[in-house]
Write a protein that holds these residues in place. Sequence first.
Motif, mmCIF file in Angstrom:
data_model
loop_
_atom_site.group_PDB
_atom_site.id
_atom_site.type_symbol
_atom_site.label_atom_id
_atom_site.label_comp_id
_atom_site.label_asym_id
_atom_site.label_seq_id
_atom_site.Cartn_x
_atom_site.Cartn_y
_atom_site.Cartn_z
ATOM 1 N N ALA A 160 26.349 17.046 -14.577
ATOM 2 C CA ALA A 160 26.437 18.347 -15.238
ATOM 3 C C ALA A 160 25.211 18.592 -16.117
ATOM 4 O O ALA A 160 24.633 19.681 -16.139
ATOM 5 N N SER A 161 24.795 17.550 -16.872
ATOM 6 C CA SER A 161 23.608 17.687 -17.716
ATOM 7 C C SER A 161 22.367 17.926 -16.858
ATOM 8 O O SER A 161 21.546 18.799 -17.156
ATOM 9 N N ASN A 162 22.236 17.127 -15.809
ATOM 10 C CA ASN A 162 21.078 17.302 -14.909
ATOM 11 C C ASN A 162 21.086 18.670 -14.270
ATOM 12 O O ASN A 162 20.036 19.292 -14.070
ATOM 13 N N ALA A 199 15.100 25.105 -15.030
ATOM 14 C CA ALA A 199 13.810 25.047 -14.333
ATOM 15 C C ALA A 199 13.795 26.003 -13.151
ATOM 16 O O ALA A 199 12.794 26.682 -12.885
ATOM 17 N N LEU A 200 14.919 26.066 -12.462
ATOM 18 C CA LEU A 200 15.008 26.976 -11.323
ATOM 19 C C LEU A 200 14.908 28.429 -11.770
ATOM 20 O O LEU A 200 14.266 29.259 -11.118
ATOM 21 N N LYS A 230 33.855 10.234 -13.111
ATOM 22 C CA LYS A 230 33.762 11.007 -14.350
ATOM 23 C C LYS A 230 32.388 10.862 -14.995
ATOM 24 O O LYS A 230 31.777 11.833 -15.453
ATOM 25 N N GLU A 231 31.893 9.596 -15.044
ATOM 26 C CA GLU A 231 30.563 9.373 -15.620
ATOM 27 C C GLU A 231 29.493 10.121 -14.840
ATOM 28 O O GLU A 231 28.610 10.765 -15.403
ATOM 29 N N GLN A 232 29.592 10.013 -13.521
ATOM 30 C CA GLN A 232 28.586 10.669 -12.680
ATOM 31 C C GLN A 232 28.646 12.183 -12.822
ATOM 32 O O GLN A 232 27.622 12.868 -12.838
ATOM 33 N N MET A 233 29.889 12.700 -12.940
ATOM 34 C CA MET A 233 30.040 14.152 -13.098
ATOM 35 C C MET A 233 29.419 14.616 -14.402
ATOM 36 O O MET A 233 28.801 15.682 -14.474
ATOM 37 N N SER A 234 29.590 13.798 -15.510
ATOM 38 C CA SER A 234 28.987 14.162 -16.788
ATOM 39 C C SER A 234 27.469 14.177 -16.691
ATOM 40 O O SER A 234 26.801 15.102 -17.152
#
Length: 312
Positions: A209-211, A218-219, A202-206
Amino acid sequence: MTMKALLVDDSKAARFAMGKLLKDQGLEVEMAASGEEALDKIATEAINIVFMDQSMPGMGGIAATRAITSNEKTSHIPVVLCTGNEGEKLEQMAEEAGAIGVLTKPPREEALKQVLSSVSVEEIIPAIEEMEESTAEVASMDREALMAEVNEMLEQMRKQIAELEQSLQREVAAAVRSAEQGIQPLQAALGDMDTRIKEKVKEQMSVDASNQRIQLEALRQQVNSGLDEMEEREERLRDTVMQDVQRQVLKLVDRKLAPLKENLEEVTAATFGKMEALEEKTAKMESRILGKAALIAILAAGAAFAAAFFLG
């Protein structure tokens, strides 16, 4: 008395797995990798039961079973056909070849126990016949004493089998309990690990998502910049192509008009030549006409003079 089983299978893995099951049932196990090798072992060793693979290269299981059951010296040995296939046709072929039954590979422990219990009597009778032939004491027994001894031996074997089954059940139950006790801490650890993994995900997904939003912006900017650059390149390329096309068209027109210009110059020169020749002819004709007119005038003047002369 320990039963000796002959396990026949061309697969080394299958021999290992089936051999372990047979040894767990208290059997002494001999192995053969083909039907031909099985016949050689039966001829030289005391085999009590044969577990025969149905499908093997060379002599197959059906043929090897028929060879065992049709031989007077080996026909008393029970043969169990082992196969990965099922069907009434295969069971009928096994029965016609003389097999006492069919086991599906990998065999279940219950089915194996049932086969072994069904051949226990058949295994004792050949042993007794061998004792009758080799021992004078057995040969002198009367029929009732012999049957009493057989019944006693059968009863002992039944008791041993019952005790063996009870012992196996106790060992299996103990093994299951031990396994359950060993699994409980592992299950708790796995549950805790699963919870931690879900939280990390969950932390990594949050964070991801921001990244991803930043990366997408940028893309997008890169894509817009690339599109603008592509439009400029397209405009320059279009101008270059149009210029090249114009030059190519002018060259093509010049090549196509060159013969026409040459022909026109030739026609013009020929026309001028004809006009000059016509002018020369016209001048000559005018000169001739003028000469003839002067001559006529002279003649007319002479005629007039003569007429005046003669008339006057």
